[in-house]
Design a protein around this motif. Structure first.
Motif, PDB file in Angstrom:
ATOM      1  N   TRP A 125       0.846  -1.190   0.000  1.00 58.77           N
ATOM      2  CA  TRP A 125       0.000   0.000   0.000  1.00 58.77           C
ATOM      3  C   TRP A 125       0.888   1.250   0.000  1.00 58.77           C
ATOM      4  O   TRP A 125       2.034   1.219   0.477  1.00 58.77           O
ATOM      5  CB  TRP A 125      -0.860   0.043   1.260  1.00 58.77           C
ATOM      6  CG  TRP A 125      -1.931  -0.993   1.364  1.00 58.77           C
ATOM      7  CD1 TRP A 125      -1.952  -2.069   2.193  1.00 58.77           C
ATOM      8  CD2 TRP A 125      -3.181  -1.026   0.658  1.00 58.77           C
ATOM      9  NE1 TRP A 125      -3.125  -2.784   2.045  1.00 58.77           N
ATOM     10  CE2 TRP A 125      -3.893  -2.166   1.109  1.00 58.77           C
ATOM     11  CE3 TRP A 125      -3.765  -0.209  -0.310  1.00 58.77           C
ATOM     12  CZ2 TRP A 125      -5.158  -2.501   0.619  1.00 58.77           C
ATOM     13  CZ3 TRP A 125      -5.017  -0.546  -0.797  1.00 58.77           C
ATOM     14  CH2 TRP A 125      -5.695  -1.674  -0.336  1.00 58.77           C
ATOM     15  N   GLY A 126       0.342   2.342  -0.478  1.00 59.10           N
ATOM     16  CA  GLY A 126       1.036   3.609  -0.345  1.00 59.10           C
ATOM     17  C   GLY A 126       0.983   4.095   1.100  1.00 59.10           C
ATOM     18  O   GLY A 126      -0.017   3.884   1.788  1.00 59.10           O
ATOM     19  N   SER A 185      -1.431   2.426   5.818  1.00 51.90           N
ATOM     20  CA  SER A 185      -1.815   3.170   4.624  1.00 51.90           C
ATOM     21  C   SER A 185      -3.152   3.844   4.878  1.00 51.90           C
ATOM     22  O   SER A 185      -4.213   3.318   4.540  1.00 51.90           O
ATOM     23  CB  SER A 185      -1.915   2.211   3.429  1.00 51.90           C
ATOM     24  OG  SER A 185      -2.278   2.901   2.269  1.00 51.90           O
ATOM     25  N   ASP A 213      -6.751   8.495  -4.584  1.00 49.00           N
ATOM     26  CA  ASP A 213      -6.852   7.150  -5.169  1.00 49.00           C
ATOM     27  C   ASP A 213      -5.588   6.748  -5.928  1.00 49.00           C
ATOM     28  O   ASP A 213      -5.152   5.590  -5.852  1.00 49.00           O
ATOM     29  CB  ASP A 213      -8.068   7.064  -6.095  1.00 49.00           C
ATOM     30  CG  ASP A 213      -9.347   6.733  -5.337  1.00 49.00           C
ATOM     31  OD1 ASP A 213      -9.248   6.353  -4.147  1.00 49.00           O
ATOM     32  OD2 ASP A 213     -10.435   6.867  -5.927  1.00 49.00           O
ATOM     33  N   ASN A 216      -2.681   5.010  -4.019  1.00 59.52           N
ATOM     34  CA  ASN A 216      -2.858   3.644  -3.492  1.00 59.52           C
ATOM     35  C   ASN A 216      -2.911   3.631  -1.960  1.00 59.52           C
ATOM     36  O   ASN A 216      -2.318   2.767  -1.310  1.00 59.52           O
ATOM     37  CB  ASN A 216      -1.740   2.718  -3.996  1.00 59.52           C
ATOM     38  CG  ASN A 216      -2.091   1.250  -3.828  1.00 59.52           C
ATOM     39  OD1 ASN A 216      -3.259   0.870  -3.906  1.00 59.52           O
ATOM     40  ND2 ASN A 216      -1.084   0.428  -3.577  1.00 59.52           N
ATOM     41  N   THR A 244     -10.398   1.328  -0.039  1.00 57.62           N
ATOM     42  CA  THR A 244     -10.242   0.878  -1.418  1.00 57.62           C
ATOM     43  C   THR A 244     -10.918  -0.487  -1.552  1.00 57.62           C
ATOM     44  O   THR A 244     -10.680  -1.372  -0.731  1.00 57.62           O
ATOM     45  CB  THR A 244      -8.749   0.742  -1.769  1.00 57.62           C
ATOM     46  OG1 THR A 244      -8.125   2.020  -1.640  1.00 57.62           O
ATOM     47  CG2 THR A 244      -8.556   0.217  -3.176  1.00 57.62           C
ATOM     48  N   HIS A 247      -9.449  -5.962  -4.580  1.00 57.02           N
ATOM     49  CA  HIS A 247      -9.072  -5.984  -5.993  1.00 57.02           C
ATOM     50  C   HIS A 247      -9.516  -7.256  -6.703  1.00 57.02           C
ATOM     51  O   HIS A 247      -9.476  -7.316  -7.942  1.00 57.02           O
ATOM     52  CB  HIS A 247      -7.555  -5.813  -6.135  1.00 57.02           C
ATOM     53  CG  HIS A 247      -6.740  -6.715  -5.251  1.00 57.02           C
ATOM     54  ND1 HIS A 247      -6.661  -6.522  -3.891  1.00 57.02           N
ATOM     55  CD2 HIS A 247      -5.995  -7.813  -5.531  1.00 57.02           C
ATOM     56  CE1 HIS A 247      -5.881  -7.455  -3.372  1.00 57.02           C
ATOM     57  NE2 HIS A 247      -5.468  -8.253  -4.336  1.00 57.02           N
TER      58      HIS A 247
END
Length: 416
Positions: A125-126, A185, A213, A216, A244, A247
């Motif tokens: 993750w960012g 994150s 967004d 990330n 988020t 995925h």
């Protein structure tokens, strides 16, 4: 794969004791968490008489007879490599127990929950750097412009309670929301429910969610609070997490697509961005979440009931409150028989955690730890599962029980 037979009602109940790790994992050294042990350190301090704070209803060793009966103490013993000190001397175990290793890259809430449900987070993750002015200037300028706010405060890594003390009064005077983060994150926004407004805070979080967004970032969290000065500020239960979306499909998607209900209790729907959720039930604290678990068990007789008991983490782990955490564990243990009483012949109960948050550890962040994997069913005998190489083994086992399509990750535990 087994096919569900008509009129055969299978039900699973997952209860995540948020942050109740049971010993540092094999890779904890890479996270600076080697030696962390949420449950173990709490139990040791209780046994030593050093966890008898005003919020703990009793003194002495940790009293968890019902969790011990399901195998928690034995799972902790295997994970930490030494016995867990507690008051229960009975060796009777009615559950199937083990301990699980996380393979996701982070030690954050979404990663832990998604991995339990068959979707490990194998990317990074960012995160924002642990420096003063941690949010990029250009990002803040864009948010301030889009949200039409006079500015922001804090802009740092911080404890959610300390930022209220440091910036709460200035926030009330200026109308500038408090922006802060952690090693996770996450972009967190604290604002006063009355002077700033709850809906305005939610709208601001939605703007921030869209704006970041591309970075990330896993979650944007609204942290509303009340009070009139630094001496009495307190966070309310009106928190929301804008996460988020997963995925790829998770256990929740598989269960709902099979035509079975998926009931979210607490912050589960936020963690999964509502994907795969049939019904979401909110509650302000552990006790009310348990009440909702019981209420839903009385009316929902198939599918998945999924709850997160958030107080362990948010009220006690992050605040490094050992006695409060100990009391929360004991209070859950007292209510566990109510849940077991409603567990039917075709039910499978799973009690686990998503990461650690050792209240004796340095800093205020999560800790990289094993989590308990405690299964209970009237149709299985006590058994030691030992070490599970991924949280996803738990989700695979729930999927097998519900007779829904197999998950991409995880191995079905040998319960039966």
């Amino acid at each position: 794969m087994e096919v569900r037979r008509p009129n055969q009602k299978q039900r699973a109940i997952i209860i995540v004791l948020d942050s109740l790790g049971i010993g540092s994992s094999k890779d904890a050294v890479h996270y600076g968490d080697e030696g962390a042990d949420t449950l173990g350190h709490i139990a040791e301090l209780c046994a030593a008489g050093k966890a008898n704070g005003s919020c703990r209803s009793q003194s002495g060793p940790l009293h968890i007879p019902n969790l011990a009966r399901l195998g928690l103490a034995e799972a902790a013993k295997e994970s930490r490599g030494k016995p867990l000190p507690h008051s229960c001397k009975s060796n009777v175990i009615d559950g199937v127990f083990g301990y699980a290793q996380e393979i996701s890259s982070g030690k954050d809430t979404p990663s832990g929950h998604w991995e339990i449900c068959g979707l490990p987070v194998l990317f990074d993750w960012g995160v924002f750097p642990n420096t003063p002015n941690c949010f990029p200037k250009s990002l803040l300028e864009e948010i301030i412009s889009k949200a039409n706010i006079p500015g922001c405060l804090a802009n740092c890594h911080a404890s959610g309670t300390k930022v209220l003390v440091d910036f709460g009064e200035e926030h009330m005077k200026t109308g500038k929301p408090i922006f802060y983060t952690s090693s996770d994150s996450v972009f967190q926004i604290a604002a006063h429910e009355k002077t700033f407004g709850l809906e305005k805070l939610y709208d601001l979080c939605k703007i921030v969610r869209k704006t970041i967004d591309l970075l990330n970032i896993g979650r944007v969290i609204a942290r509303p609070f009340l009070g009139d000065s630094a001496s009495n500020f307190f966070r309310t239960s009106n928190r929301i997490d804008l996460t988020t979306p997963p995925h790829k499909p998770t256990l929740l998607d598989h269960v709902s697509e099979a035509g079975l209900p998926v009931i979210s209790i607490g912050k589960i729907s936020d963690i999964f961005a509502s994907k795969g959720i049939s019904k979401s039930v909110k509650a302000p604290n552990n006790d009310e979440i348990i009440n909702q678990i019981l209420d839903q068990m009385k009316v929902v007789h198939e599918g998945l009931i999924f709850a997160n008991l958030v107080d362990f983490d948010s009220k006690f782990g992050h605040r490094r409150d050992v006695s409060g955490y100990a009391n929360a564990i004991e209070e859950f243990d007292k209510r566990l028989p109510e849940i077991l009483k409603l567990t039917g012949d075709n039910d499978l109960l799973l009690i686990t955690a998503d990461h650690g948050c050792d209240p004796t550890w340095k800093g205020t962040d999560h800790t990289r730890e094993h989590v308990p994997a405690l299964f209970y069913s009237k149709k299985v005998s006590s058994k030691n599962l030992g070490f599970l190489t991924t949280f996803a083994d738990m989700g695979a086992t729930i999927s097998h029980h519900l007779k829904t399509p197999a998950l991409k990750k995880g191995v079905v535990c040998n319960l039966w």
